[in-house]
Scaffold this motif. Structure first.
Motif, PDB file in Angstrom:
ATOM      1  N   PHE A  23      11.821  15.426  10.779  1.00 34.79           N
ATOM      2  CA  PHE A  23      11.437  15.882  12.126  1.00 34.79           C
ATOM      3  C   PHE A  23       9.952  16.203  12.220  1.00 34.79           C
ATOM      4  O   PHE A  23       9.456  16.488  13.315  1.00 34.79           O
ATOM      5  N   SER A  24       9.244  16.166  11.099  1.00 33.23           N
ATOM      6  CA  SER A  24       7.815  16.518  11.107  1.00 33.23           C
ATOM      7  C   SER A  24       6.950  15.281  10.978  1.00 33.23           C
ATOM      8  O   SER A  24       7.219  14.391  10.166  1.00 33.23           O
ATOM      9  N   LYS A  25       5.916  15.208  11.769  1.00 35.96           N
ATOM     10  CA  LYS A  25       4.982  14.087  11.710  1.00 35.96           C
ATOM     11  C   LYS A  25       3.637  14.486  11.115  1.00 35.96           C
ATOM     12  O   LYS A  25       2.889  13.631  10.637  1.00 35.96           O
ATOM     13  N   ASN A  26       3.313  15.749  11.173  1.00 39.53           N
ATOM     14  CA  ASN A  26       1.987  16.191  10.755  1.00 39.53           C
ATOM     15  C   ASN A  26       1.976  16.904   9.401  1.00 39.53           C
ATOM     16  O   ASN A  26       0.964  16.888   8.705  1.00 39.53           O
ATOM     17  N   LYS A  27       3.068  17.520   9.011  1.00 39.82           N
ATOM     18  CA  LYS A  27       3.110  18.289   7.767  1.00 39.82           C
ATOM     19  C   LYS A  27       3.922  17.557   6.712  1.00 39.82           C
ATOM     20  O   LYS A  27       4.959  16.967   6.999  1.00 39.82           O
ATOM     21  N   LYS A  28       3.424  17.601   5.469  1.00 40.21           N
ATOM     22  CA  LYS A  28       4.138  16.991   4.346  1.00 40.21           C
ATOM     23  C   LYS A  28       4.944  18.046   3.605  1.00 40.21           C
ATOM     24  O   LYS A  28       4.417  19.092   3.228  1.00 40.21           O
ATOM     25  N   TYR A  29       6.216  17.737   3.410  1.00 39.81           N
ATOM     26  CA  TYR A  29       7.085  18.616   2.644  1.00 39.81           C
ATOM     27  C   TYR A  29       7.396  18.007   1.267  1.00 39.81           C
ATOM     28  O   TYR A  29       8.382  18.364   0.631  1.00 39.81           O
ATOM     29  N   TYR A  30       6.569  17.118   0.839  1.00 45.29           N
ATOM     30  CA  TYR A  30       6.785  16.430  -0.436  1.00 45.29           C
ATOM     31  C   TYR A  30       5.441  16.243  -1.145  1.00 45.29           C
ATOM     32  O   TYR A  30       4.382  16.378  -0.534  1.00 45.29           O
ATOM     33  N   ARG A  31       5.528  15.953  -2.412  1.00 40.20           N
ATOM     34  CA  ARG A  31       4.351  15.524  -3.151  1.00 40.20           C
ATOM     35  C   ARG A  31       4.560  14.084  -3.600  1.00 40.20           C
ATOM     36  O   ARG A  31       5.694  13.636  -3.785  1.00 40.20           O
ATOM     37  N   GLU A  32       3.486  13.371  -3.754  1.00 40.79           N
ATOM     38  CA  GLU A  32       3.573  11.957  -4.095  1.00 40.79           C
ATOM     39  C   GLU A  32       3.408  11.742  -5.598  1.00 40.79           C
ATOM     40  O   GLU A  32       2.574  12.383  -6.241  1.00 40.79           O
ATOM     41  N   PHE A  33       4.226  10.851  -6.128  1.00 42.99           N
ATOM     42  CA  PHE A  33       4.127  10.460  -7.531  1.00 42.99           C
ATOM     43  C   PHE A  33       3.908   8.953  -7.595  1.00 42.99           C
ATOM     44  O   PHE A  33       4.722   8.174  -7.095  1.00 42.99           O
ATOM     45  N   SER A  34       2.803   8.553  -8.178  1.00 42.76           N
ATOM     46  CA  SER A  34       2.470   7.133  -8.285  1.00 42.76           C
ATOM     47  C   SER A  34       3.058   6.572  -9.581  1.00 42.76           C
ATOM     48  O   SER A  34       2.548   6.819 -10.673  1.00 42.76           O
ATOM     49  N   ALA A  35       4.162   5.827  -9.465  1.00 44.56           N
ATOM     50  CA  ALA A  35       4.810   5.242 -10.633  1.00 44.56           C
ATOM     51  C   ALA A  35       4.097   3.987 -11.098  1.00 44.56           C
ATOM     52  O   ALA A  35       4.138   3.642 -12.285  1.00 44.56           O
ATOM     53  N   LEU A  36       3.452   3.288 -10.150  1.00 44.65           N
ATOM     54  CA  LEU A  36       2.720   2.067 -10.481  1.00 44.65           C
ATOM     55  C   LEU A  36       1.544   1.962  -9.531  1.00 44.65           C
ATOM     56  O   LEU A  36       1.679   2.204  -8.321  1.00 44.65           O
ATOM     57  N   HIS A  37       0.372   1.586 -10.075  1.00 39.38           N
ATOM     58  CA  HIS A  37      -0.849   1.626  -9.275  1.00 39.38           C
ATOM     59  C   HIS A  37      -1.554   0.271  -9.281  1.00 39.38           C
ATOM     60  O   HIS A  37      -2.054  -0.183 -10.307  1.00 39.38           O
ATOM     61  N   LYS A  38      -1.545  -0.399  -8.130  1.00 38.87           N
ATOM     62  CA  LYS A  38      -2.296  -1.637  -7.890  1.00 38.87           C
ATOM     63  C   LYS A  38      -2.169  -2.634  -9.048  1.00 38.87           C
ATOM     64  O   LYS A  38      -3.156  -3.018  -9.672  1.00 38.87           O
ATOM     65  N   MET A  39      -0.948  -3.032  -9.311  1.00 42.83           N
ATOM     66  CA  MET A  39      -0.657  -3.956 -10.402  1.00 42.83           C
ATOM     67  C   MET A  39      -0.685  -5.397  -9.899  1.00 42.83           C
ATOM     68  O   MET A  39      -0.040  -5.733  -8.908  1.00 42.83           O
ATOM     69  N   SER A  40      -1.435  -6.251 -10.588  1.00 42.31           N
ATOM     70  CA  SER A  40      -1.450  -7.684 -10.317  1.00 42.31           C
ATOM     71  C   SER A  40      -1.135  -8.418 -11.607  1.00 42.31           C
ATOM     72  O   SER A  40      -1.696  -8.111 -12.665  1.00 42.31           O
ATOM     73  N   LEU A  41      -0.221  -9.379 -11.527  1.00 36.61           N
ATOM     74  CA  LEU A  41       0.278 -10.022 -12.728  1.00 36.61           C
ATOM     75  C   LEU A  41       0.859 -11.381 -12.388  1.00 36.61           C
ATOM     76  O   LEU A  41       1.495 -11.548 -11.347  1.00 36.61           O
ATOM     77  N   ARG A  42       0.631 -12.350 -13.263  1.00 40.86           N
ATOM     78  CA  ARG A  42       1.235 -13.671 -13.102  1.00 40.86           C
ATOM     79  C   ARG A  42       1.903 -14.060 -14.427  1.00 40.86           C
ATOM     80  O   ARG A  42       1.245 -14.139 -15.467  1.00 40.86           O
ATOM     81  N   VAL A  43       3.200 -14.284 -14.380  1.00 44.76           N
ATOM     82  CA  VAL A  43       3.959 -14.736 -15.538  1.00 44.76           C
ATOM     83  C   VAL A  43       4.258 -16.220 -15.341  1.00 44.76           C
ATOM     84  O   VAL A  43       4.863 -16.614 -14.334  1.00 44.76           O
ATOM     85  N   ARG A  44       3.855 -17.025 -16.292  1.00 44.82           N
ATOM     86  CA  ARG A  44       4.001 -18.477 -16.169  1.00 44.82           C
ATOM     87  C   ARG A  44       5.436 -18.917 -16.453  1.00 44.82           C
ATOM     88  O   ARG A  44       6.140 -18.288 -17.229  1.00 44.82           O
ATOM     89  N   ARG A  45       5.835 -20.018 -15.845  1.00 46.47           N
ATOM     90  CA  ARG A  45       7.166 -20.576 -16.072  1.00 46.47           C
ATOM     91  C   ARG A  45       7.325 -20.968 -17.543  1.00 46.47           C
ATOM     92  O   ARG A  45       6.444 -21.596 -18.132  1.00 46.47           O
ATOM     93  N   GLY A  46       8.443 -20.591 -18.151  1.00 49.33           N
ATOM     94  CA  GLY A  46       8.702 -20.912 -19.547  1.00 49.33           C
ATOM     95  C   GLY A  46       8.046 -19.984 -20.548  1.00 49.33           C
ATOM     96  O   GLY A  46       8.182 -20.168 -21.756  1.00 49.33           O
ATOM     97  N   GLU A  47       7.363 -18.951 -20.054  1.00 50.05           N
ATOM     98  CA  GLU A  47       6.656 -18.011 -20.934  1.00 50.05           C
ATOM     99  C   GLU A  47       7.568 -16.849 -21.311  1.00 50.05           C
ATOM    100  O   GLU A  47       8.417 -16.417 -20.534  1.00 50.05           O
ATOM    101  N   THR A  48       7.390 -16.352 -22.522  1.00 47.67           N
ATOM    102  CA  THR A  48       8.040 -15.107 -22.930  1.00 47.67           C
ATOM    103  C   THR A  48       6.984 -14.019 -22.883  1.00 47.67           C
ATOM    104  O   THR A  48       6.018 -14.028 -23.648  1.00 47.67           O
ATOM    105  N   PHE A  49       7.172 -13.086 -21.968  1.00 47.94           N
ATOM    106  CA  PHE A  49       6.149 -12.094 -21.640  1.00 47.94           C
ATOM    107  C   PHE A  49       6.657 -10.711 -22.028  1.00 47.94           C
ATOM    108  O   PHE A  49       7.726 -10.281 -21.587  1.00 47.94           O
TER     109      PHE A  49
END
Length: 412
Positions: A23-49
């Motif tokens: 019901f609130s738009k202006n107040k935060k009742y939570y804290r944020e936890f960043s589990a993953l941050h700006k991850m970029s990755l390419r796994v090639r076909r047939g690769e074991t990564f």
């Protein structure tokens, strides 16, 4: 392909805060936890990564987003091919259903047709080794039985992409070995494999490339051996001053300026007193450094070191190992406690004598000076790659370590 992906979770202190936030738009009742941050990755076909990282580093979150069970907060993920995933023990199983019923359920979740799974049901049950329990509810299964059934289904649905997240950690050694052979078969068939494990030897054996995650951020990605060496060094030191891949752009071993008698291309070099080891090499019987050694040849591993007043002589040991280029230990030996002869701070030498039974190939020498007190080990210096050398033979050999075995044939 993973493109600029982040995952942020909202952490509420109490359940009522969720309702307040609705019901609130202006107040935060939570804290944020960043589990993953700006991850970029390419796994090639047939690769074991491979993916490594300590608990809480974001490995499972990344895999869940690749599988589509968790949506990213920002960024995009593209997957081409049918995924079979072992993310969480028993995920996709109904505990009230029998093992047989859960095979059909799990296969349906993975998108495998019922008529095809019917043809493979006996093979799946046989691989899982659960013939005597397959018609019992899986809620009665142990964790090891869960893992057997889940893994057996995943590898028999002909996945184009197989994702394994520590699913084999609960298996007994014999079943794990069988699973590893099966993963190798899947790899050779051309499937893409993403493999998460704390077992570095498995990562080095299976994987073509590896990603190191820590606290939701990419530390390094690329060649397996140098990155896993850095990761093991970090885990041993448990350092807070960790560099990310932007701080450490190259996966090549750092060039370290040491005395000429040590190879200056270590894949990993660390310890509380680096510089203690003055020389380490594989030698022939005449005491000359040997870059080329023949099978069956008498050799010595010679390590010279010098202590200082900060290193206690009690419980001090010198050790070596010979590794293949994937980092697997082939030969390991530890000296007994060094005897105090009164010349505590003079340069000393420890020689290990043995025969070379290494099959033809390239190897590296690891030299260490340690303090051992029971199971506790403190490394004064760990030098991985003190000497790179080659073992040769005129005969064709199989395996890695091929000792001279006496064979007796007896008529019965």
């Amino acid at each position: 392909m993973v493109e600029d992906v982040s995952k942020i979770y909202k952490i509420y202190e109490k359940p009522s805060d969720r309702l307040k936030q609705y019901f609130s738009k202006n107040k935060k009742y939570y804290r944020e936890f960043s589990a993953l941050h700006k991850m970029s990755l390419r796994v090639r076909r047939g690769e074991t990564f491979g993916i490594v990282g300590r608990n809480g580093s974001g490995k499972s979150t990344l895999l869940q987003m690749i599988c589509g069970t968790v949506m990213p907060t920002t960024g995009s993920i593209q997957v081409h091919g049918r995924i079979a995933a072992l993310l969480e023990l028993g995920a996709g199983f109904n505990p009230e259903f029998t093992g047989r019923e859960n095979i059909f359920l799990n296969a349906a979740i993975l998108g495998y047709p019922k008529n095809k799974i019917e043809k493979k049901i006996d093979e799946i049950i046989q691989f899982s080794e659960l013939e005597g329990f397959i018609d019992q509810p899986v809620k009665t299964y142990s964790s090891g039985m869960y893992a057997r059934l889940a893994f057996s289904v995943a590898i028999h649905v002909e996945p184009e992409i197989l994702i394994v997240d520590e699913a084999l950690a609960v298996g007994d050694a014999r079943f794990v070995a069988k699973c590893m052979r099966r993963i190798n078969d899947i790899k050779e068939s051309g499937a893409t494999i993403i493999f998460v494990s704390h077992d570095i030897s498995s990562i080095r054996t299976l994987c073509d490339r590896v990603l190191w995650l820590d606290r939701g951020k990419e530390i390094d990605v690329g060649d397996v051996f140098p990155i896993t060496s850095r990761y093991m060094e970090y885990m041993f030191k448990d350092s807070d001053g960790l560099q990310t891949s932007s701080d450490h752009p190259s996966t090549e071993p750092e060039q370290i300026d040491l005395v000429e008698s040590l190879d200056t291309r270590p894949s990993s070099h660390w310890g509380s007193h680096t510089g203690t080891i003055k020389y380490a090499a594989v030698q022939n019987i005449q005491g000359k450094k040997a870059d080329l050694i023949s099978w069956g040849m008498d050799i010595k591993i010679s390590i010279r070191y010098k202590l200082n007043e900060e290193i206690a002589n009690d419980n001090l040991t010198v050790a070596f190992s010979i590794k293949d280029l994937k980092g697997n230990d082939i030969v390991v030996a530890v000296s007994k406690q060094v005897i105090d002869d009164g010349s505590e701070y003079s340069e000393r030498r420890v020689d290990f004598s043995l025969k070379n039974y290494l099959s033809p190939g390239k190897y590296l020498l690891v030299a260490t000076v340690e303090k051992r007190n029971g199971s506790d080990v403190h490394y004064y210096e760990y030098y991985e790659g003190a000497h790179y050398f080659v073992s040769i033979s005129d005969e064709t050999m199989f395996g890695v370590f091929c000792p001279d075995v006496e064979v007796n044939s007896v008529s019965l």
